[in-house]
Design a protein around this motif. Structure first.
Motif, PDB file in Angstrom:
ATOM      1  N   ALA A 220      52.667 -66.962 141.143  1.00  0.00           N
ATOM      2  CA  ALA A 220      52.813 -65.548 141.497  1.00  0.00           C
ATOM      3  C   ALA A 220      53.873 -65.365 142.573  1.00  0.00           C
ATOM      4  O   ALA A 220      54.659 -64.402 142.536  1.00  0.00           O
ATOM      5  CB  ALA A 220      51.471 -64.999 141.978  1.00  0.00           C
ATOM      6  N   ALA A 221      53.921 -66.268 143.540  1.00  0.00           N
ATOM      7  CA  ALA A 221      54.937 -66.173 144.593  1.00  0.00           C
ATOM      8  C   ALA A 221      56.336 -66.346 144.012  1.00  0.00           C
ATOM      9  O   ALA A 221      57.278 -65.632 144.403  1.00  0.00           O
ATOM     10  CB  ALA A 221      54.668 -67.236 145.667  1.00  0.00           C
ATOM     11  N   ARG A 222      56.488 -67.270 143.065  1.00  0.00           N
ATOM     12  CA  ARG A 222      57.803 -67.447 142.434  1.00  0.00           C
ATOM     13  C   ARG A 222      58.186 -66.199 141.620  1.00  0.00           C
ATOM     14  O   ARG A 222      59.356 -65.796 141.595  1.00  0.00           O
ATOM     15  CB  ARG A 222      57.781 -68.679 141.525  1.00  0.00           C
ATOM     16  N   ALA A 223      57.207 -65.617 140.941  1.00  0.00           N
ATOM     17  CA  ALA A 223      57.492 -64.415 140.145  1.00  0.00           C
ATOM     18  C   ALA A 223      57.912 -63.240 141.028  1.00  0.00           C
ATOM     19  O   ALA A 223      58.696 -62.385 140.596  1.00  0.00           O
ATOM     20  CB  ALA A 223      56.275 -64.039 139.318  1.00  0.00           C
ATOM     21  N   LEU A 224      57.405 -63.210 142.248  1.00  0.00           N
ATOM     22  CA  LEU A 224      57.767 -62.134 143.164  1.00  0.00           C
ATOM     23  C   LEU A 224      59.087 -62.396 143.878  1.00  0.00           C
ATOM     24  O   LEU A 224      59.530 -61.570 144.679  1.00  0.00           O
ATOM     25  CB  LEU A 224      56.658 -61.940 144.201  1.00  0.00           C
ATOM     26  N   GLY A 225      59.698 -63.551 143.638  1.00  0.00           N
ATOM     27  CA  GLY A 225      60.987 -63.845 144.237  1.00  0.00           C
ATOM     28  C   GLY A 225      60.918 -64.451 145.623  1.00  0.00           C
ATOM     29  O   GLY A 225      61.907 -64.396 146.368  1.00  0.00           O
ATOM     30  N   VAL A 226      59.781 -65.025 145.989  1.00  0.00           N
ATOM     31  CA  VAL A 226      59.662 -65.668 147.300  1.00  0.00           C
ATOM     32  C   VAL A 226      60.541 -66.917 147.325  1.00  0.00           C
ATOM     33  O   VAL A 226      60.618 -67.654 146.341  1.00  0.00           O
ATOM     34  CB  VAL A 226      58.187 -66.027 147.594  1.00  0.00           C
ATOM     35  N   ARG A 227      61.186 -67.154 148.461  1.00  0.00           N
ATOM     36  CA  ARG A 227      62.066 -68.302 148.570  1.00  0.00           C
ATOM     37  C   ARG A 227      61.281 -69.614 148.429  1.00  0.00           C
ATOM     38  O   ARG A 227      60.126 -69.700 148.843  1.00  0.00           O
ATOM     39  CB  ARG A 227      62.812 -68.276 149.899  1.00  0.00           C
ATOM     40  N   GLU A 228      61.944 -70.616 147.873  1.00  0.00           N
ATOM     41  CA  GLU A 228      61.272 -71.889 147.620  1.00  0.00           C
ATOM     42  C   GLU A 228      60.796 -72.536 148.908  1.00  0.00           C
ATOM     43  O   GLU A 228      59.736 -73.157 148.946  1.00  0.00           O
ATOM     44  CB  GLU A 228      62.233 -72.832 146.874  1.00  0.00           C
TER      45      GLU A 228
END
Length: 326
Positions: A220-228
């Motif tokens: 979900a964090a990756r889908a929201l565009g959170v930095r790696e």
């Protein structure tokens, strides 16, 4: 007019039937109802199991006594561990002073109070065990985070290094590292044992982080565009530290035993004015036949303390791991 007896019996049966059906309905409603209760966190649930675990309580008592003695060693020891109080009683025929008033365990071959040296030795043993565990934990965190977060060729390179280190027994690896230092000291022992513990923490953290990479909150964090970087240090790493910290509790016991082995082999701190249990065990080798108590006291201290940390670590692992809950 008096009611007929059969009529009274019929009315009584009807009343019992109605009251029975009502009771059944009430019990059915109670059975299907769900009582409102507050949720319990993982730590609170684990503590409920731990406080009923006699092995955990026994190990915790040992660790607590060990920490108390190590912290308050200057107050508990009646004599300076480096002063030769009984040197006048050391003779070729009696190299070890016996127990006497003021010195309940006697002295060593240099006339120093044995009990005070055991008490002060707990502090040095604690420093070595905890220091080596922290050194191994920091090294394992770096390698495990790199392997679990980046993956790919970085994961392959790091894990091949870890596999090579794991192929060598930890004590042999610690001895090899200690020999590389020019002069043995307490810090060389800490570094040698810490380096030997790095692959254990690295492999464990890497496995936990790989399990977190496919979890819902990370996706979900990756889908929201959170930095790696934020995903790794704010989501994956904090949720992967539980098993590593539990393992650190058991590694303290291993570090204490390995430190005693290095000191016994002569690779520990050569300054015996600051006693350490492994060092005392090594110095008692020449008196093992005639004065076995010189080796018995430090050995039993090492065994009991290592047992305490092991029991606490195993109990924590069982309480926090759903697969091993009793």
């Amino acid at each position: 007019m008096t009611p007929h007896p059969m009529g009274r019996k019929k009315e009584r049966i009807d009343d019992l039937a109605r009251s029975g059906s009502t009771a059944v309905l009430e019990r059915t409603d109670e059975a299907g109802a769900v009582k409102d209760s507050e949720g319990v966190s993982l730590l609170a649930s684990a503590w409920r199991r731990l406080r009923r675990n006699p092995m955990f309580l026994f190990g915790l008592a040992i660790v607590a006594i060990f920490l108390f003695v190590a912290i308050f060693a200057p107050l508990l020891a009646r004599h300076n561990p480096g002063t030769q109080y009984l040197i006048s009683q050391v003779t070729p025929n009696t190299p070890i002073p016996p127990a006497q008033p003021g010195f309940p365990l006697g002295g060593d071959d240099q006339g120093r109070d044995l009990l005070s040296r055991l008490i002060w030795g707990s502090r040095q043993t604690l420093m070595v065990g905890v220091g080596a565990t922290i050194a191994g934990l920091l090294g394992g965190l770096i390698l495990g985070t790199l392997a679990g977060a980046l993956g790919g060729w970085v994961d392959s390179v790091v894990m091949r290094i870890v596999d090579v280190m794991l192929s060598v027994p930890s004590l042999l690896l610690a001895v090899s590292v200690a020999v590389l230092f020019g002069q043995a000291s307490q810090w060389t022992v800490i570094l040698a044992i810490g380096i030997a513990q790095v692959p254990i923490f690295a492999r464990l953290l890497r496995g936990s982080m790989l399990a977190q990479r496919g979890s819902d909150h990370v996706l979900a964090a990756r889908a929201l565009g959170v930095r790696e970087r934020s995903i790794v240090f704010r989501h994956m790493l904090p949720n992967s530290l539980g098993p590593v910290l539990v393992q650190a509790t058991m590694v303290v016991a291993t570090s204490i035993i390995d430190a005693a082995a290095l000191s016994f082999l002569g690779l520990g701190n050569p300054d015996d004015s600051s006693p350490e249990w492994g060092q005392m065990l090594g110095n008692s080798e020449q008196f093992i036949d005639t004065y076995p108590h010189m080796a018995f006291y430090p050995a039993i201290c090492i065994i009991v303390v290592a047992l305490g940390f092991t029991l606490v670590g195993e109990s924590l692992r069982e309480a926090l791991d759903p697969k091993s809950r009793r």
